[in-house]
Design a protein around this motif. Structure first.
Motif, mmCIF file in Angstrom:
data_model
loop_
_atom_site.group_PDB
_atom_site.id
_atom_site.type_symbol
_atom_site.label_atom_id
_atom_site.label_comp_id
_atom_site.label_asym_id
_atom_site.label_seq_id
_atom_site.Cartn_x
_atom_site.Cartn_y
_atom_site.Cartn_z
ATOM 1 N N VAL A 182 0.841 -1.204 0.000
ATOM 2 C CA VAL A 182 0.000 0.000 0.000
ATOM 3 C C VAL A 182 0.871 1.246 0.000
ATOM 4 O O VAL A 182 0.622 2.198 -0.750
ATOM 5 C CB VAL A 182 -0.952 0.003 1.211
ATOM 6 C CG1 VAL A 182 -1.669 1.357 1.336
ATOM 7 C CG2 VAL A 182 -1.968 -1.122 1.095
ATOM 8 N N GLU A 183 1.894 1.263 0.839
ATOM 9 C CA GLU A 183 2.795 2.412 0.898
ATOM 10 C C GLU A 183 3.460 2.670 -0.452
ATOM 11 O O GLU A 183 3.617 3.822 -0.876
ATOM 12 C CB GLU A 183 3.850 2.194 1.977
ATOM 13 C CG GLU A 183 3.292 2.234 3.397
ATOM 14 C CD GLU A 183 4.347 1.915 4.437
ATOM 15 O OE1 GLU A 183 5.526 1.751 4.050
ATOM 16 O OE2 GLU A 183 4.002 1.826 5.629
ATOM 17 N N LYS A 184 3.839 1.598 -1.133
ATOM 18 C CA LYS A 184 4.474 1.737 -2.449
ATOM 19 C C LYS A 184 3.495 2.344 -3.456
ATOM 20 O O LYS A 184 3.850 3.257 -4.213
ATOM 21 C CB LYS A 184 4.963 0.378 -2.940
ATOM 22 C CG LYS A 184 5.654 0.447 -4.303
ATOM 23 C CD LYS A 184 6.149 -0.927 -4.741
ATOM 24 C CE LYS A 184 6.814 -0.841 -6.118
ATOM 25 N NZ LYS A 184 7.307 -2.177 -6.561
ATOM 26 N N HIS A 185 2.258 1.844 -3.456
ATOM 27 C CA HIS A 185 1.256 2.380 -4.377
ATOM 28 C C HIS A 185 0.974 3.850 -4.090
ATOM 29 O O HIS A 185 0.847 4.663 -5.012
ATOM 30 C CB HIS A 185 -0.043 1.573 -4.273
ATOM 31 C CG HIS A 185 0.019 0.224 -4.932
ATOM 32 N ND1 HIS A 185 0.391 0.056 -6.249
ATOM 33 C CD2 HIS A 185 -0.257 -1.014 -4.444
ATOM 34 C CE1 HIS A 185 0.337 -1.234 -6.556
ATOM 35 N NE2 HIS A 185 -0.054 -1.897 -5.478
ATOM 36 N N ILE A 186 0.882 4.194 -2.806
ATOM 37 C CA ILE A 186 0.608 5.589 -2.446
ATOM 38 C C ILE A 186 1.761 6.484 -2.873
ATOM 39 O O ILE A 186 1.558 7.596 -3.375
ATOM 40 C CB ILE A 186 0.333 5.716 -0.933
ATOM 41 C CG1 ILE A 186 -0.993 5.043 -0.587
ATOM 42 C CG2 ILE A 186 0.313 7.191 -0.503
ATOM 43 C CD1 ILE A 186 -1.306 5.006 0.892
ATOM 44 N N GLY A 187 2.991 5.993 -2.717
ATOM 45 C CA GLY A 187 4.150 6.746 -3.183
ATOM 46 C C GLY A 187 4.091 6.995 -4.677
ATOM 47 O O GLY A 187 4.410 8.090 -5.150
ATOM 48 N N ASN A 188 3.635 5.982 -5.422
ATOM 49 C CA ASN A 188 3.483 6.132 -6.876
ATOM 50 C C ASN A 188 2.406 7.162 -7.214
ATOM 51 O O ASN A 188 2.550 7.941 -8.162
ATOM 52 C CB ASN A 188 3.133 4.789 -7.518
ATOM 53 C CG ASN A 188 4.294 3.809 -7.487
ATOM 54 O OD1 ASN A 188 5.442 4.209 -7.357
ATOM 55 N ND2 ASN A 188 3.982 2.527 -7.590
ATOM 56 N N VAL A 189 1.327 7.159 -6.436
ATOM 57 C CA VAL A 189 0.247 8.127 -6.654
ATOM 58 C C VAL A 189 0.782 9.546 -6.471
ATOM 59 O O VAL A 189 0.550 10.434 -7.300
ATOM 60 C CB VAL A 189 -0.927 7.864 -5.691
ATOM 61 C CG1 VAL A 189 -1.918 9.035 -5.728
ATOM 62 C CG2 VAL A 189 -1.638 6.573 -6.046
ATOM 63 N N PHE A 190 1.510 9.766 -5.374
ATOM 64 C CA PHE A 190 2.070 11.095 -5.108
ATOM 65 C C PHE A 190 2.989 11.537 -6.247
ATOM 66 O O PHE A 190 2.944 12.683 -6.700
ATOM 67 C CB PHE A 190 2.849 11.090 -3.799
ATOM 68 C CG PHE A 190 1.997 10.938 -2.562
ATOM 69 C CD1 PHE A 190 0.650 11.259 -2.575
ATOM 70 C CD2 PHE A 190 2.557 10.468 -1.375
ATOM 71 C CE1 PHE A 190 -0.131 11.126 -1.430
ATOM 72 C CE2 PHE A 190 1.789 10.347 -0.228
ATOM 73 C CZ PHE A 190 0.439 10.663 -0.254
ATOM 74 N N THR A 191 3.812 10.614 -6.707
ATOM 75 C CA THR A 191 4.761 10.945 -7.775
ATOM 76 C C THR A 191 4.036 11.303 -9.060
ATOM 77 O O THR A 191 4.337 12.311 -9.710
ATOM 78 C CB THR A 191 5.713 9.765 -8.020
ATOM 79 O OG1 THR A 191 6.461 9.500 -6.827
ATOM 80 C CG2 THR A 191 6.677 10.088 -9.157
ATOM 81 N N LYS A 192 3.056 10.485 -9.451
ATOM 82 C CA LYS A 192 2.349 10.713 -10.707
ATOM 83 C C LYS A 192 1.478 11.963 -10.673
ATOM 84 O O LYS A 192 1.203 12.563 -11.713
ATOM 85 C CB LYS A 192 1.504 9.483 -11.051
ATOM 86 C CG LYS A 192 2.340 8.258 -11.417
ATOM 87 C CD LYS A 192 1.475 7.052 -11.733
ATOM 88 C CE LYS A 192 2.328 5.840 -12.088
ATOM 89 N NZ LYS A 192 1.496 4.641 -12.400
ATOM 90 N N LEU A 193 1.044 12.351 -9.474
ATOM 91 C CA LEU A 193 0.241 13.566 -9.353
ATOM 92 C C LEU A 193 1.114 14.799 -9.135
ATOM 93 O O LEU A 193 0.604 15.907 -8.963
ATOM 94 C CB LEU A 193 -0.773 13.425 -8.211
ATOM 95 C CG LEU A 193 -1.879 12.392 -8.410
ATOM 96 C CD1 LEU A 193 -2.827 12.390 -7.220
ATOM 97 C CD2 LEU A 193 -2.655 12.656 -9.695
ATOM 98 N N GLY A 194 2.436 14.584 -9.116
ATOM 99 C CA GLY A 194 3.351 15.708 -8.986
ATOM 100 C C GLY A 194 3.365 16.337 -7.618
ATOM 101 O O GLY A 194 3.571 17.550 -7.480
#
Length: 214
Positions: A182-194
């Protein structure tokens, strides 16, 4: 918790007061209009306020505007706003200051007492809680050119659960995955949303705000 209740409908207001008292909370003020809500919040500094969107004089969004005004004068004051209908722009307005500790639930949710009280407690702790019907409407109405199009299906699913106010641990249990996943996915979300590195809770609020505005 110490709670302020704001609703111009006497029966609903008194019903909320009784419900909260029976759950062991103290209602420090019960009011029926926006200006009195702002005064009550500034005077009592409650742990959370429960506010109806529609209040006098026009019964449109006075309650919402009063909640936003109260937060501008007492930054971060927790607010749970209740509405009869799904209106995503209301949730976006509440989240605009990026401080979190806000909720937007449909009034039908109050009848599901455990869900309502759980959402109220999460808002009081600083979480952002959106009604599942609000999230569902956003998902079905999402445009392909949205910034969220860069997210995978799993990342969008997790962002929707963040919008509903679930913690990482709760998301992991619901999706039957590890907390680290979950933490990894959330990190990806933050990155992709800038969203640059920042306070974790602050970034969650900004992610939900991007979700609403996309």
């Amino acid at each position: 918790m110490r709670i302020v209740v704001a609703d111009d409908a006497v029966l609903l207001r008194e019903g909320l007061v009784r419900l909260l008292a029976e759950d062991g909370h103290e209602v420090v003020a019960a009011v029926g209009d926006g200006p009195t809500l702002v005064e009550a919040v500034l005077r009592h500094r409650p742990d959370v306020s429960v506010v109806d969107v529609r209040m006098p004089p026009t019964h449109t969004d006075e309650g919402l505007r009063a909640a936003i005004t109260a937060r501008s004068q007492l930054p971060g004051a927790p607010m749970l706003v209740l509405s009869q209908y799904v209106e995503a722009s209301y949730a976006a307005d509440l989240l605009a200051d990026g401080a979190g500790a806000v909720g937007y639930l449909l009034k039908d949710r109050v009848a599901r007492v455990e869900e309502f009280l759980d959402g109220l407690a999460r808002v009081a702790r600083g979480a952002t809680v959106l009604d599942p019907q609000v999230v569902a409407q956003l998902l079905t109405g999402r445009r392909r050119e949205s910034a969220l199009a860069r997210l995978t299906a799993r990342e969008r699913e997790i962002l929707a659960l963040i919008a509903e106010g679930h913690s990482n641990a709760a998301i992991a249990r619901r999706l039957v995955v590890s907390a680290s996943a979950v933490e990894k996915h959330i990190g990806n979300v933050f990155t992709k949303l800038g969203l640059p590195p920042d306070d974790a809770r602050h970034r969650r609020v900004l992610a939900v705000l991007a979700y609403l505005r996309a």
